[in-house]
Design an enzyme around this catalytic site. Structure first.
Site, PDB file in Angstrom:
ATOM      1  N   ILE A  60     -22.146 -35.862  25.726  1.00 54.10           N
ATOM      2  CA  ILE A  60     -20.705 -35.719  25.580  1.00 54.10           C
ATOM      3  C   ILE A  60     -20.129 -34.880  26.720  1.00 54.10           C
ATOM      4  O   ILE A  60     -20.800 -33.995  27.248  1.00 54.10           O
ATOM      5  CB  ILE A  60     -20.373 -35.103  24.191  1.00 54.10           C
ATOM      6  CG1 ILE A  60     -18.916 -35.308  23.822  1.00 54.10           C
ATOM      7  CG2 ILE A  60     -20.794 -33.635  24.119  1.00 54.10           C
ATOM      8  CD1 ILE A  60     -18.621 -35.035  22.339  1.00 54.10           C
ATOM      9  N   CYS A  61     -18.902 -35.192  27.105  1.00 49.74           N
ATOM     10  CA  CYS A  61     -18.130 -34.386  28.040  1.00 49.74           C
ATOM     11  C   CYS A  61     -16.705 -34.338  27.510  1.00 49.74           C
ATOM     12  O   CYS A  61     -16.482 -34.476  26.312  1.00 49.74           O
ATOM     13  CB  CYS A  61     -18.216 -34.920  29.472  1.00 49.74           C
ATOM     14  SG  CYS A  61     -17.431 -36.530  29.720  1.00 49.74           S
ATOM     15  N   ARG A  62     -15.734 -34.169  28.350  1.00 44.86           N
ATOM     16  CA  ARG A  62     -14.346 -34.092  27.878  1.00 44.86           C
ATOM     17  C   ARG A  62     -13.845 -35.458  27.404  1.00 44.86           C
ATOM     18  O   ARG A  62     -13.266 -35.586  26.339  1.00 44.86           O
ATOM     19  CB  ARG A  62     -13.448 -33.549  28.989  1.00 44.86           C
ATOM     20  CG  ARG A  62     -12.001 -33.399  28.567  1.00 44.86           C
ATOM     21  CD  ARG A  62     -11.205 -32.664  29.656  1.00 44.86           C
ATOM     22  NE  ARG A  62      -9.836 -32.465  29.231  1.00 44.86           N
ATOM     23  CZ  ARG A  62      -8.828 -33.253  29.570  1.00 44.86           C
ATOM     24  NH1 ARG A  62      -9.034 -34.315  30.334  1.00 44.86           N
ATOM     25  NH2 ARG A  62      -7.614 -32.997  29.145  1.00 44.86           N
ATOM     26  N   GLY A  64     -15.661 -38.732  28.543  1.00 49.78           N
ATOM     27  CA  GLY A  64     -16.695 -39.764  28.551  1.00 49.78           C
ATOM     28  C   GLY A  64     -17.175 -40.198  29.920  1.00 49.78           C
ATOM     29  O   GLY A  64     -18.151 -40.932  30.021  1.00 49.78           O
ATOM     30  N   MET A  88     -15.169 -34.910  23.943  1.00 49.81           N
ATOM     31  CA  MET A  88     -14.676 -33.808  23.125  1.00 49.81           C
ATOM     32  C   MET A  88     -13.218 -33.975  22.742  1.00 49.81           C
ATOM     33  O   MET A  88     -12.775 -33.438  21.725  1.00 49.81           O
ATOM     34  CB  MET A  88     -14.894 -32.473  23.844  1.00 49.81           C
ATOM     35  CG  MET A  88     -16.340 -32.000  23.865  1.00 49.81           C
ATOM     36  SD  MET A  88     -17.064 -31.734  22.206  1.00 49.81           S
ATOM     37  CE  MET A  88     -16.020 -30.413  21.571  1.00 49.81           C
TER      38      MET A  88
END
Length: 109
Positions: A60-62, A64, A88
């Site tokens: 996961i990141c902010r 994708g 996120m």
């Protein structure tokens, strides 16, 4: 690209957060492993020690994009990894808990 929706994640799924330190400190999913994308290759050994040996890795990141890059790298290494679509941002929008570096309610930066 193997992808899952935030709503598909269950409590206890292994989550790898690849956002940078300032993003992590502002807010992250409790229990996630944090290795920024900028340090991922150098810290790969740390990942392999923490990652489940026979389970899926949810990256996961902010939003994708960065997690997609790490997901592809992990898949190339033979690891069962999937990108968390929407990152996120959708995690928080879906009402999932976000905590800061002190364990208090956080926010997605």
């Amino acid at each position: 690209m193997p992808t899952v929706e935030v709503t598909d994640l269950a409590d206890g799924d292994f989550l790898l957060d690849v956002r940078e330190d300032d993003e992590w400190q502002a807010g992250h999913a409790a229990g996630a492993l944090h290795i920024p994308i900028s340090e991922f290759v150098a810290r790969y050994g740390e990942f392999t020690e923490a990652a489940p040996q026979d389970g899926r890795v949810h990256v996961i990141c902010r939003s994708g994009a960065r997690s997609a890059q790490v997901t592809m790298y992990l898949v190339q290494q033979g690891i069962d990894a999937v990108n968390v679509d929407g990152g996120m941002q959708l995690w928080a929008a879906g009402g999932r808990a976000v905590v800061d570096a002190k364990g208090q309610p956080g926010f997605v930066l």
